[in-house]
Scaffold this motif. Structure first.
Motif, PDB file in Angstrom:
ATOM      1  N   THR A  33      11.047  11.710  26.172  1.00 37.51           N
ATOM      2  CA  THR A  33      10.606  10.655  25.259  1.00 37.51           C
ATOM      3  C   THR A  33       9.429  11.072  24.372  1.00 37.51           C
ATOM      4  OG1 THR A  33       9.091   9.756  26.929  1.00 37.51           O
ATOM      5  CG2 THR A  33      11.352   8.896  26.909  1.00 37.51           C
ATOM      6  N   LEU A  36       9.665  10.147  20.710  1.00 36.66           N
ATOM      7  CA  LEU A  36       9.964   8.756  20.401  1.00 36.66           C
ATOM      8  C   LEU A  36       8.684   7.971  20.164  1.00 36.66           C
ATOM      9  CD1 LEU A  36      12.698   8.072  23.121  1.00 36.66           C
ATOM     10  CD2 LEU A  36      13.038   8.797  20.750  1.00 36.66           C
ATOM     11  N   GLN A  40       9.531   2.711  21.969  1.00 36.53           N
ATOM     12  CA  GLN A  40      10.795   3.256  22.476  1.00 36.53           C
ATOM     13  C   GLN A  40      10.614   3.854  23.868  1.00 36.53           C
ATOM     14  OE1 GLN A  40      11.560   5.876  19.130  1.00 36.53           O
ATOM     15  NE2 GLN A  40      13.267   4.597  18.416  1.00 36.53           N
ATOM     16  N   GLN A  41       9.493   4.524  24.090  1.00 39.43           N
ATOM     17  CA  GLN A  41       9.219   5.090  25.414  1.00 39.43           C
ATOM     18  C   GLN A  41       9.101   3.982  26.459  1.00 39.43           C
ATOM     19  OE1 GLN A  41       6.054   8.091  25.538  1.00 39.43           O
ATOM     20  NE2 GLN A  41       6.263   8.338  23.335  1.00 39.43           N
ATOM     21  N   TRP A  43      10.421   0.995  26.303  1.00 39.74           N
ATOM     22  CA  TRP A  43      11.715   0.335  26.497  1.00 39.74           C
ATOM     23  C   TRP A  43      12.618   1.173  27.399  1.00 39.74           C
ATOM     24  CZ3 TRP A  43      16.908   1.107  25.796  1.00 39.74           C
ATOM     25  CH2 TRP A  43      17.719  -0.035  25.891  1.00 39.74           C
TER      26      TRP A  43
END
Length: 224
Positions: A33, A36, A40-41, A43
């Motif tokens: 991740t 990202l 986003q990480q 999630w």
């Protein structure tokens, strides 16, 4: 249409000894991740950990009933002990009070889904009273008992001594967390206390590293 629980494509870990689930866990490669965004990480961390810790609990139910932004810990402060893991490893600690979780963690069922069925079918008692609600949150000192005839790993005729026959692939998972005290002679469990974090480890069984639990905690804590 609901996606299969043990999808070999999605590879989400579940609370189960199912051979497909164990294959997914054994071959799990956590996503990198680093490239990202922070959201986003978070999630991804939430998606992966929630698939294991309470996948059938809705997000609304989890945040309202089981998520506690104030997490407990134990730290003895000894320089010789291992570093303390992030307290966020206890993000899902309140879920461990669920009746179906306790039945599964006590090794009375091969999956949390089977544990829910036992509860719904009236095979589980709390302090001597039948309780058909898998989501019931037990209190410290509560005694949870299961009808021996309903435990899949116990074989034999009613009224005779039952023999224990372990499920395939179950041996690595036949352990009891420290917050439970299980008596296999009476098929009962005492819930002692909430799980805690200790130097070098956490008491909650999980296939994910503390970093993923931290991301999940930050995802849920953002609204608190």
């Amino acid at each position: 249409m609901r996606k299969p629980i043990y999808s070999l494509t999605r590879k989400l870990a579940r609370m189960s000894w199912n051979k497909y689930n164990l294959y997914n866990i054994a071959n799990k490669r956590l996503q990198d991740t680093t490239k990202l965004t922070l959201f986003q990480q978070k999630w991804i961390g939430k998606r992966e950990t929630r698939a294991y810790h309470g996948d059938e609990v809705t997000e609304r139910q989890f945040k309202a009933k089981f998520f506690n932004p104030k997490l407990p810990t134990v730290n003895n402060g000894s320089a010789q002990e291992q570093p303390h893991p992030a307290v966020s490893v206890l993000t899902f600690a309140e879920l461990e009070r669920r009746l179906d979780f306790i039945v599964f963690r006590s090794n009375f069922c091969p999956s949390v889904y089977a544990a829910r069925q036992l509860c719904v079918h009236g095979k589980v008692k709390v302090n001597g009273k039948k309780l058909a609600f898998p989501s019931h949150k037990v209190k410290d000192g509560d005694v949870i008992s299961v009808d021996p005839q309903a435990i899949q790993m116990l074989k034999g005729e009613k009224g005779t001594e039952l023999e224990f026959e372990p499920k395939p692939f179950s041996q690595p998972f036949l352990f009891v967390p420290e917050y439970l005290e299980v008596n296999y002679n009476t098929c009962s469990t005492v819930f002692l206390r909430s799980p805690i974090s200790r130097p070098g480890r956490t008491e909650i069984p999980s296939p994910f590293p503390p970093e993923f639990h931290s991301l999940a905690y930050e995802y849920y804590a953002r609204g608190k």
